[in-house]
Write a protein that holds these residues in place. Structure first.
Motif, short mmCIF file in Angstrom:
data_model
loop_
_atom_site.label_atom_id
_atom_site.label_comp_id
_atom_site.label_asym_id
_atom_site.label_seq_id
_atom_site.Cartn_x
_atom_site.Cartn_y
_atom_site.Cartn_z
N UNK A 1 10.06 -0.89 6.16
CA UNK A 1 9.23 -1.46 7.22
C UNK A 1 7.83 -0.87 7.12
N UNK A 2 6.81 -1.74 7.10
CA UNK A 2 5.43 -1.29 6.98
C UNK A 2 4.73 -1.32 8.33
N UNK A 3 3.83 -0.36 8.52
CA UNK A 3 3.07 -0.30 9.77
C UNK A 3 1.88 -1.25 9.75
N UNK B 1 -4.79 -5.26 -1.66
CA UNK B 1 -3.65 -4.36 -1.52
C UNK B 1 -4.02 -3.15 -0.67
N UNK B 2 -3.09 -2.72 0.19
CA UNK B 2 -3.31 -1.54 1.02
C UNK B 2 -3.05 -0.25 0.24
#
Length: 421
Positions: free
Chosen positions: A151-153, A141-142
């Motif tokens: 929206x994820x980078x 996991x980040x």
């Protein structure tokens, strides 16, 4: 009822077998000795042996009843399952459920099922948070907070993608295969639901190299899920109450020690004094409420130290921009108030515009740029102190509904009521 029927059946069967033996034995002896069957039945012949016949009949009768006195052995699996659940429940509820108890129970649960890892997830309407922590979680996991609809980078890992998918689909049980450090593993995803309302509060994910072992123990896992759900609800409620008590204790003090700022009670005292002064001398009074936009989300993303630093810098910026007679204080956990004595709402709007420009250009480390919403009202002759404060809060709420970084003025007369500047 079933037990009584079984006993009656066995007694009837035993009596029937003993009686059948009695009749058949008498018939066989009568044929052997050419005697009367009735006489043999009631021992009226010289060669009758009543004691032996009665003994054999009794033995047959009692032998038929033997199953009633044999208790069925409990299943070895059920005994093991019961022992495991008893151990887990003892750990979970050793004291009033706390996060420490739950984490210790999860460690024991992982050893019991030979898991590589377990993941406890908590759900809100649009947010997933990781409750526990282990090597598998750190690698896969980040962040401890996942926002499925943003929206994820970064590119999601396979596990993160599965978590988001299960969150949106709300499937009670899901099994998928992944590779972790080049080793094939199976992940089982179980929903955590309240028993009465069936409301989903989170999920439990189990990571194992042996999928068949987990499948064989699905019954145990499903019995453990309600226990874990109940413990999590208790723990979350306890944390919420502790936070409320802490917030109340902070608000009960005259100043916020961290921000060196007046608290709600002190601001209320100043408002009450100015309200009395207005009633006697007809002086002007304006109240401005401020809120940092997206503050709750910032609190989830950044550590507590960064949030405290942000608040301190924010307060410092406002202090430099107001008059000496103006009163700045903390209105609630994430709201601030500025009391403007001897000023109309127009002066409040001017100050809000000034603060808006300053904050837009300022950079608050380590978070960066922020924006604020402003709710402004002025005291009217028909106002009570309660209606005056409520109108300022309503104005701030409306400013937030405009997407933040807005200035909302609300007055008792309808001259500028519900007008966004």
């Amino acid at each position: 009822m079933q037990i009584k029927l079984n006993k009656t059946f066995y007694f009837f069967l035993a009596f029937f077998i003993a009686f059948l033996y009695w009749v058949l034995d008498a018939f066989a002896i009568s044929r052997l000795h050419q005697s009367s069957w009735i006489e043999e039945l009631f021992f009226q012949t010289p060669h009758s042996v009543p004691l032996l016949k009665c003994l054999i009949a009794v033995v047959l009768f009692l032998t038929t009843l033997v199953p009633l006195f044999i208790k069925p052995k409990a299943s070895k699996t059920s005994l093991l399952e019961f022992g495991a659940l008893e151990k887990l429940s003892t750990l979970l509820f050793a004291s009033l459920a706390t996060k420490f108890n739950i984490l210790k129970t999860q460690e024991s649960f992982e050893k019991l099922l030979h898991l590589e890892a377990s993941i406890v997830l908590l759900y809100t309407q649009d947010h997933i948070s990781l409750y526990n922590e282990n090597l598998f979680i750190k690698t896969s996991f980040h962040s401890k907070d996942i926002f499925p609809f943003r929206a994820n980078t970064y590119e999601k890992s396979d596990v993160e993608a599965m978590v988001v998918r299960c969150f949106t689909e709300k499937t009670p049980l899901t099994q998928e295969k992944i590779f972790f450090n080049d080793t094939p593993m199976s992940i089982f995803h179980f929903l955590l639901q309240e028993e009465e309302t069936k409301k989903t509060i989170g999920a439990l994910m189990l990571v194992s190299k042996d999928a068949s072992f987990i499948q064989r123990h699905t019954s145990l896992i499903k019995k453990y899920l309600p226990m874990l759900t109940f413990a999590l609800l208790l723990s979350l409620k306890k944390e919420q109450l502790e936070k409320q008590l802490t917030d109340y204790a902070e608000e009960s003090k005259s100043r916020d020690e961290h921000l060196n700022l007046l608290n709600y009670e002190s601001i209320n005292e100043h408002l009450f004094y100015e309200f009395k002064r207005h009633k006697r001398y007809k002086t002007e009074l304006t109240l401005m409420l401020l809120e940092i936009n997206m503050f709750e989300n910032l609190s989830k993303v950044f550590p507590e130290e960064a949030i405290v630093t942000l608040k301190k810098e924010f307060v410092h910026v406002i202090h430099k921009s107001i008059r000496d007679v103006d009163i700045l204080g903390k209105w609630s956990h994430n709201r601030f108030a500025i009391v403007l004595p001897n000023n109309t709402f127009k002066a409040g709007v001017g100050l809000a515009n000034k603060l808006q420009k300053i904050i837009e250009t300022a950079k608050f480390l380590p978070i960066g740029k922020i924006s604020c919403s402003y709710g402004i009202t002025s005291l009217s002759p028909k106002d009570t102190l309660g209606s005056f404060k409520a109108r300022a809060e309503n104005a701030l709420t409306k400013a937030n509904l405009h997407g933040g970084n807005a200035i909302e003025v609300s007055l008792q007369n309808n001259e500028l009521d519900n007008n966004t500047l």
